[in-house]
Design a protein around this motif. Structure first.
Motif, PDB file in Angstrom:
ATOM      1  N   SER A  66       0.843  -1.200   0.000  1.00  0.00           N
ATOM      2  CA  SER A  66       0.000   0.000   0.000  1.00  0.00           C
ATOM      3  C   SER A  66       0.872   1.242   0.000  1.00  0.00           C
ATOM      4  O   SER A  66       1.685   1.425   0.918  1.00  0.00           O
ATOM      5  CB  SER A  66      -0.916   0.015   1.220  1.00  0.00           C
ATOM      6  N   SER A  76      -7.172   7.376   7.513  1.00  0.00           N
ATOM      7  CA  SER A  76      -7.415   6.939   6.136  1.00  0.00           C
ATOM      8  C   SER A  76      -8.811   6.368   5.994  1.00  0.00           C
ATOM      9  O   SER A  76      -9.297   5.634   6.867  1.00  0.00           O
ATOM     10  CB  SER A  76      -6.378   5.891   5.731  1.00  0.00           C
ATOM     11  N   VAL A 116      -9.574   4.203   3.823  1.00  0.00           N
ATOM     12  CA  VAL A 116      -9.403   2.807   3.401  1.00  0.00           C
ATOM     13  C   VAL A 116      -8.380   2.154   4.320  1.00  0.00           C
ATOM     14  O   VAL A 116      -7.673   2.822   5.068  1.00  0.00           O
ATOM     15  CB  VAL A 116      -8.946   2.705   1.927  1.00  0.00           C
ATOM     16  N   GLY A 117      -8.293   0.837   4.253  1.00  0.00           N
ATOM     17  CA  GLY A 117      -7.372   0.112   5.108  1.00  0.00           C
ATOM     18  C   GLY A 117      -5.917   0.361   4.740  1.00  0.00           C
ATOM     19  O   GLY A 117      -5.567   0.410   3.564  1.00  0.00           O
ATOM     20  N   ASP A 144      -2.260   0.119  10.526  1.00  0.00           N
ATOM     21  CA  ASP A 144      -3.224   0.953  11.243  1.00  0.00           C
ATOM     22  C   ASP A 144      -3.964   0.189  12.338  1.00  0.00           C
ATOM     23  O   ASP A 144      -4.659   0.795  13.152  1.00  0.00           O
ATOM     24  CB  ASP A 144      -4.247   1.547  10.264  1.00  0.00           C
ATOM     25  N   TRP A 191      -6.755  -1.477  12.344  1.00  0.00           N
ATOM     26  CA  TRP A 191      -8.036  -1.864  11.759  1.00  0.00           C
ATOM     27  C   TRP A 191      -8.447  -0.850  10.717  1.00  0.00           C
ATOM     28  O   TRP A 191      -7.930   0.259  10.673  1.00  0.00           O
ATOM     29  CB  TRP A 191      -9.124  -2.046  12.819  1.00  0.00           C
ATOM     30  N   SER A 192      -9.365  -1.272   9.851  1.00  0.00           N
ATOM     31  CA  SER A 192      -9.751  -0.467   8.696  1.00  0.00           C
ATOM     32  C   SER A 192     -11.100   0.194   8.930  1.00  0.00           C
ATOM     33  O   SER A 192     -11.992  -0.385   9.564  1.00  0.00           O
ATOM     34  CB  SER A 192      -9.814  -1.356   7.447  1.00  0.00           C
ATOM     35  N   ASN A 193     -11.251   1.393   8.387  1.00  0.00           N
ATOM     36  CA  ASN A 193     -12.549   2.071   8.441  1.00  0.00           C
ATOM     37  C   ASN A 193     -13.567   1.474   7.469  1.00  0.00           C
ATOM     38  O   ASN A 193     -14.727   1.914   7.460  1.00  0.00           O
ATOM     39  CB  ASN A 193     -12.365   3.557   8.128  1.00  0.00           C
ATOM     40  N   ASP A 212     -13.761  -2.179   6.976  1.00  0.00           N
ATOM     41  CA  ASP A 212     -13.927  -3.624   7.154  1.00  0.00           C
ATOM     42  C   ASP A 212     -14.198  -3.966   8.612  1.00  0.00           C
ATOM     43  O   ASP A 212     -13.287  -4.376   9.338  1.00  0.00           O
ATOM     44  CB  ASP A 212     -12.655  -4.337   6.676  1.00  0.00           C
TER      45      ASP A 212
END
Length: 358
Positions: free
Chosen positions: A30, A230, A232-233, A237, A239-241, A243
């Motif tokens: 990424s 962010s 998106v993942g 991080d 955890w993802s915003n 998922d």
């Protein structure tokens, strides 16, 4: 706007890195991890909230128009409805599987590295997760429209509450069974707003509330509650915003929808011009084909790049001038995608026989 944002976002964050000593061995990376300054770009390019918002609007408008035609023309009751929408979603996906499953098996049979197989599978399959949610919301669209008609925007409250509860359980690392429910509930929020717009329950002035409220809520979640910045993942991080969708994802969707409501009248004026309206109409009719095949375009260009060795912005690690180099590849991806859509767009067409009225 939604489909272009999703496609461009995926092309910009999907780095396929080729091993210099084994060019056929790939792994994913990424660029957001290497370039945190690019995080604000995700707030613009992560447009799934707009996608579901448009879907809710289309579902409610289609149902209302069919009911109106049915009163004027009994034959209209026999025209395709929910079943046709299912077919419109399923046929492009089935065609994608029919092409790529044999190709993936061929790669495996010819000894492609496991890391490469993982990258190919991830790029093709992961973007399709939203279709399950979209199908669920399509099925329950009549119930959602009835709820909006009776309770206006109050059905948003339990959906947002479920997402908030899921965020708390994620911080505590418990109740992972809530994630699927929160995924549906989270994307039901912009979907319900789209239904409300179609039914006249979401006026333009609501944009003056949604836009600033979304911005302030998103800032508070990041600065005070420790949410990832962010949209998106990003590896590292935690955890993802996305998922499943978090409160930050809902705040972003609210801000984007609020801005849309404020500029909707001006956009409608532009769309009356054929030079603007025609391309938008073509893209709308091919939205599923574009979505299903956009990562295939990236993969095909990347496979072709193997013949020339590691190319900047295509198969090298995201570092240095990588973001600028990747921007230069976007037109190549776009041309490849146009060619794929020209070949496969017929899969979206739903042909049905109209029965004569009795």
């Amino acid at each position: 706007m939604a489909i272009v944002g999703v496609v461009a976002g995926h092309w910009l964050v999907s780095a396929v890195v080729s091993d210099p000593s084994r060019p056929a061995a790939w792994h994913g990376a990424s660029p957001l991890a290497a370039f945190p300054a690019l995080t604000p770009a995700t707030w613009v390019l992560q447009t799934l909230g707009l996608f579901f918002f448009a879907g809710g609007f289309a579902a409610a408008r289609s149902r209302r128009e069919r009911a109106t035609r049915g009163r004027r023309d009994p034959a209209a009751r026999n025209r395709p409805g929910l079943a046709a929408r299912f077919v419109r979603l399923a046929r492009p996906v089935a065609l994608l599987a029919a092409v790529w499953l044999p190709a993936w098996l061929l790669l495996k049979a010819t000894g492609a590295p496991d890391s490469t197989l993982h990258v190919v599978r991830s790029l093709l399959v992961h973007p399709l997760w939203f279709l399950i949610v979209y199908l669920i919301l399509t099925v329950i669209a009549p119930l959602l429209r009835a709820a909006v008609g009776r309770f206006r925007l109050w059905p948003l409250a339990p959906a947002i509450a479920l997402v908030a509860a899921c965020d708390v359980t994620r911080h505590l690392d418990v109740a992972t069974w809530l994630h699927p429910l929160a995924t549906v509930a989270g994307w039901a929020v912009p979907y319900l707003l789209g239904v409300a717009l179609a039914d006249g329950s979401l006026p333009r002035r609501a944009g003056r509330i949604l836009a600033p409220a979304g911005v302030l809520a998103g800032a508070a979640l990041v600065l005070l509650a420790g949410y990832p910045a962010s949209a998106v993942g990003v590896p590292g991080d935690g955890w993802s915003n996305l998922d499943p969708p978090s409160l930050f994802a809902l705040a972003l969707a609210a801000a984007q929808i609020g801005v849309f409501l404020l500029v909707r009248d001006r956009l409608a004026g532009w769309l009356r011009r054929p030079v603007v309206g025609a391309p938008v109409a073509v893209l709308n009719r091919s939205a599923m084909t574009v979505y299903c095949w956009h990562q295939s375009a990236l993969l095909l260009v990347t496979f072709g790049g193997l013949l020339a060795g590691p190319l900047p912005g295509l198969s090298d690690a995201p570092a240095g001038m990588w973001p600028l180099h990747r921007l230069l590849w976007l037109p190549v991806f776009a041309v490849t995608l146009v060619a794929l859509c020209a070949a496969f767009h017929r899969a979206e067409r739903v042909r049905t026989r109209r029965r004569p009225p009795r």
